[in-house]
Design a protein around this motif. Structure first.
Motif, short mmCIF file in Angstrom:
data_model
loop_
_atom_site.label_atom_id
_atom_site.label_comp_id
_atom_site.label_asym_id
_atom_site.label_seq_id
_atom_site.Cartn_x
_atom_site.Cartn_y
_atom_site.Cartn_z
N GLY A 27 1.13 -1.24 -0.07
CA GLY A 27 0.71 -0.37 -0.44
C GLY A 27 0.95 1.31 0.04
N ILE A 28 1.70 1.35 0.77
CA ILE A 28 2.94 1.95 0.60
C ILE A 28 3.56 2.66 -0.46
N ALA A 29 4.08 1.71 -1.25
CA ALA A 29 4.11 1.54 -2.74
C ALA A 29 3.56 2.11 -3.42
N VAL A 30 2.23 1.77 -3.36
CA VAL A 30 1.18 2.26 -4.26
C VAL A 30 1.34 3.64 -4.34
N TRP A 31 0.86 3.95 -2.68
CA TRP A 31 0.74 5.22 -2.57
C TRP A 31 1.91 6.31 -2.93
N ALA A 32 3.12 6.01 -3.11
CA ALA A 32 3.97 6.49 -3.18
C ALA A 32 4.45 7.28 -4.69
N ALA A 33 3.75 5.81 -5.77
CA ALA A 33 3.54 6.30 -7.10
C ALA A 33 2.54 7.03 -7.03
N TRP A 34 1.71 6.81 -6.62
CA TRP A 34 0.48 7.95 -7.31
C TRP A 34 0.46 8.86 -6.78
N SER A 35 1.74 9.36 -5.34
CA SER A 35 1.56 11.02 -5.40
C SER A 35 2.73 10.97 -6.08
N ALA A 36 3.59 10.32 -6.89
CA ALA A 36 5.20 10.78 -7.78
C ALA A 36 4.17 11.24 -8.97
N VAL A 37 3.27 10.68 -9.38
CA VAL A 37 2.49 10.80 -10.91
C VAL A 37 2.09 12.07 -10.72
N ALA A 38 1.32 12.31 -9.82
CA ALA A 38 0.29 13.31 -9.69
C ALA A 38 1.27 14.87 -9.91
N ARG A 39 2.40 14.62 -8.64
CA ARG A 39 3.40 15.28 -8.83
C ARG A 39 4.31 16.17 -9.92
N ILE A 40 4.31 15.00 -11.22
CA ILE A 40 5.26 14.91 -12.30
C ILE A 40 3.93 15.15 -12.88
N ILE A 41 2.84 14.97 -12.99
CA ILE A 41 1.77 15.66 -14.24
C ILE A 41 1.53 17.46 -13.61
N GLU A 42 1.59 17.37 -12.69
CA GLU A 42 1.28 18.74 -11.67
C GLU A 42 2.34 19.65 -12.34
N VAL A 43 3.78 19.99 -12.67
CA VAL A 43 4.72 20.41 -12.86
C VAL A 43 4.67 20.15 -14.16
N LEU A 44 4.96 19.15 -14.74
CA LEU A 44 5.56 19.06 -16.08
C LEU A 44 4.96 20.28 -17.20
N PRO A 45 3.57 21.04 -16.89
CA PRO A 45 2.97 22.10 -17.47
C PRO A 45 4.65 23.21 -17.29
N ASN A 46 5.07 23.31 -16.58
CA ASN A 46 5.60 24.11 -15.96
C ASN A 46 5.30 25.37 -15.92
N ARG A 47 4.11 26.01 -16.14
CA ARG A 47 3.33 27.45 -14.91
C ARG A 47 2.44 27.26 -14.01
N ASP A 48 3.17 28.35 -13.15
CA ASP A 48 3.10 28.20 -12.16
C ASP A 48 2.96 27.25 -11.27
N VAL A 49 4.50 26.77 -10.52
CA VAL A 49 4.80 25.19 -10.90
C VAL A 49 5.20 25.43 -9.22
N PRO A 50 4.46 25.17 -7.35
CA PRO A 50 4.52 25.42 -6.44
C PRO A 50 5.67 24.80 -5.95
N VAL A 51 6.99 25.15 -5.51
CA VAL A 51 7.74 24.12 -4.64
C VAL A 51 8.06 24.74 -3.59
N LEU A 52 8.43 23.74 -2.77
CA LEU A 52 8.70 23.66 -1.16
C LEU A 52 10.17 24.24 -1.24
N ALA A 53 10.86 25.19 -0.30
CA ALA A 53 11.34 25.59 0.23
C ALA A 53 12.06 25.92 0.72
N GLU A 54 13.33 25.70 1.39
CA GLU A 54 14.23 26.42 2.99
C GLU A 54 14.79 27.71 3.04
N PHE A 55 14.07 27.97 4.32
CA PHE A 55 14.93 29.54 4.56
C PHE A 55 15.82 29.19 5.69
#
Length: 206
Positions: A27-55
């Protein structure tokens, strides 16, 4: 002539626990794969990309005062949104998700295989030693590579938003958890290697 020592049979309760562990791992492996695919789909258009940054040493205002009055706070980490990312930063973000999937799935596969062997009363063996060692190394590589790639993406976002006037190059990897994880991985690998050798020696004496 040497005979093989049969390991004590795993109790029904232990077998059930091991199988539940395997199901949870899948279940953990499936969730990790699904989350990664969703994140890749979110960022690939390269428009208004949310990025976690450290300060580090960066202040901001938060509405946490009386009646929502702004109060200065020191930022530790936050999501920033860039209109677009440089190609290198974008692919670092994609590669980060692929590393997450490979690391999580790799560790899960090793541990599920190990649990399956133990459920069959195969505890100390060359295969199990390799599985434990591989899981440990895979986890350590992922622990270091994921924040490194995330930092590359964040630096690209900072460069775009500030037109390269804000320098916030930070690579944050907590040393104590990393050292502790490395120690545990090395310890488990050693335990299984020693157990395998002792079992092999015992089998040769019977």
């Amino acid at each position: 002539m040497a005979t093989t020592l049969n390991a004590p049979a795993v109790s029904r309760g232990d077998a059930v626990a091991l199988w539940l562990f395997m199901v949870a791992g899948i279940g953990i492996a499936v969730w990790a794969a699904w989350s990664a695919v969703a994140r890749i789909i979110e960022v690939l258009p390269n428009r208004d990309v949310p990025v976690l940054a450290e300060f580090a040493g960066t202040t901001a205002e938060a509405p946490i005062g009386v009646d929502g009055a702004p109060i200065p706070v020191e930022l530790d980490r936050a999501f920033i949104t860039a209109p677009s990312l440089p190609v290198a930063s974008l692919w670092a973000l994609v590669l980060q998700q692929l590393v997450v999937v490979v690391a999580v799935v790799g560790v899960v596969v090793c541990l599920v295989w190990l649990a399956r062997n133990v459920s069959r009363s195969i505890v100390f063996s060359r295969t199990n030693t390799v599985l434990v060692t591989t899981a440990g190394l895979t986890g350590l590589v992922g622990y270091f590579a994921v924040p490194f790639l995330g930092n590359m993406a964040a630096n690209g976002a900072f460069a775009v938003l500030s037109e390269r006037t804000f320098d916030n190059v930070i690579l944050s990897v907590e040393p104590f958890p990393l050292i502790l994880a490395a120690f545990v991985a090395a310890l488990l690998g050693t335990v299984f290697a020693v157990g395998e050798r002792l079992q092999r020696d015992a089998e040769g004496l019977v």
